[in-house]
Design an enzyme around this catalytic site. Structure first.
Site, mmCIF file in Angstrom:
data_model
loop_
_atom_site.group_PDB
_atom_site.id
_atom_site.type_symbol
_atom_site.label_atom_id
_atom_site.label_comp_id
_atom_site.label_asym_id
_atom_site.label_seq_id
_atom_site.Cartn_x
_atom_site.Cartn_y
_atom_site.Cartn_z
ATOM 1 N N CYS A 198 0.868 -1.177 0.000
ATOM 2 C CA CYS A 198 0.000 0.000 0.000
ATOM 3 C C CYS A 198 0.903 1.223 0.000
ATOM 4 O O CYS A 198 1.725 1.391 0.909
ATOM 5 C CB CYS A 198 -0.883 -0.011 1.245
ATOM 6 N N CYS A 253 -0.648 3.928 -6.433
ATOM 7 C CA CYS A 253 -1.528 3.187 -5.522
ATOM 8 C C CYS A 253 -1.619 1.765 -6.060
ATOM 9 O O CYS A 253 -1.798 1.571 -7.271
ATOM 10 C CB CYS A 253 -2.913 3.841 -5.478
#
Length: 262
Positions: free
Chosen positions: A73, A183
């Site tokens: 992440c 992302c």
């Protein structure tokens, strides 16, 4: 320890893009994946909340004996990995937007970065940009609303296409020739992005590079699993497991997807 699993966590299903690269490169390695979809997206949360969630995920993976942890992440990496490394002895691998290769390859000297608010606002992202963007114009764009759409399986919906056009068109007008995905959810948008971007724009994500770094660190610490047994993959989510299942249904092997409250 070499037979212990690789632990991976993300704010939802997006990190499975990283998990797939690791599984492809290291087919002997068992993995445990946590999709913290209940708390997605991390990119809209405070740094304190991101750190709290990252610690929660880390301790759950350590309880299950993981030998290395991949923070799959970007937001959690940029906001929490320094604290995690200081607090725990297990090796951590983080995810950063691949600005360096984009900057090196750009002919127009203009690179777009599509990322979450939490990533773009972090000091780690800013230092990475400064270190690798000499003479390169970096155009930052928050991908607000994209993570919930991906979590809902709407990667090619009209709403998603509309948002992507809103985000990339201004960057194209500025001369962008490389688009960095900041992302781990966003690689699932690549087919949609390719349908709306000009052919000369190259899309860059970090997946393969992260998998190679995991291998390097495992080798360095003598943690590579040399067993010939079929690798076991345990994937957990704290919402409907059907969503996570849909993102890994193309993967063969000893794989289970379950709901777990965490």
């Amino acid at each position: 320890m070499s037979s212990k699993p690789i632990g991976i966590f993300d704010s939802g299903v997006g990190g499975t893009s990283i998990w797939k690269e690791i599984q492809n490169l290291l087919p002997n390695e068992d993995t445990i994946y946590l999709a913290d979809s209940k708390n997605a997206p991390y990119g809209e949360k405070s740094q304190e909340e991101i750190l709290r969630l990252s610690i929660k995920n880390t301790e759950l993976l350590l309880e299950r004996g993981c030998k290395i942890i991949v923070v799959a992440c970007n937001t959690a990496t940029t906001n929490a990995i320094t604290n995690l490394r200081a607090q725990y002895s297990v090796p951590f691998i983080g995810i950063e937007p691949a600005i360096k290769p984009a900057a090196l390859q750009s002919k127009s000297k203009t690179v777009g970065v599509l990322a979450t608010k939490g990533t773009l606002a972090s000091s780690l992202f800013n230092s990475t940009s400064e270190n690798h963007a000499n003479g390169i114009r970096i155009i930052e764009q928050e991908g607000t609303g994209l993570v919930p759409l991906i979590e809902g399986g709407k990667v090619a919906s009209e709403e998603t296409i509309g948002l992507l056009n809103t985000y990339v068109n201004p960057m194209l007008e500025e001369g962008m020739d490389h688009l960095v995905l900041g992302c781990t959810h966003y690689p699932y948008l690549i087919p949609t992005l390719k349908s709306i971007l000009p052919a000369h724009v190259k899309i860059i994500d970090s997946g393969e590079a992260v998998a190679r770094q995991v291998k390097v660190i495992l080798e360095k610490n003598n943690l590579l699993n040399t067993s010939k047994d079929i690798a076991r993959h345990q994937l957990y989510t704290n919402i409907n497991p059907g969503v996570l299942q849909s993102f890994v249904e193309d993967v063969e092997g000893n794989l289970s997807v379950q709901r777990l409250d965490f």
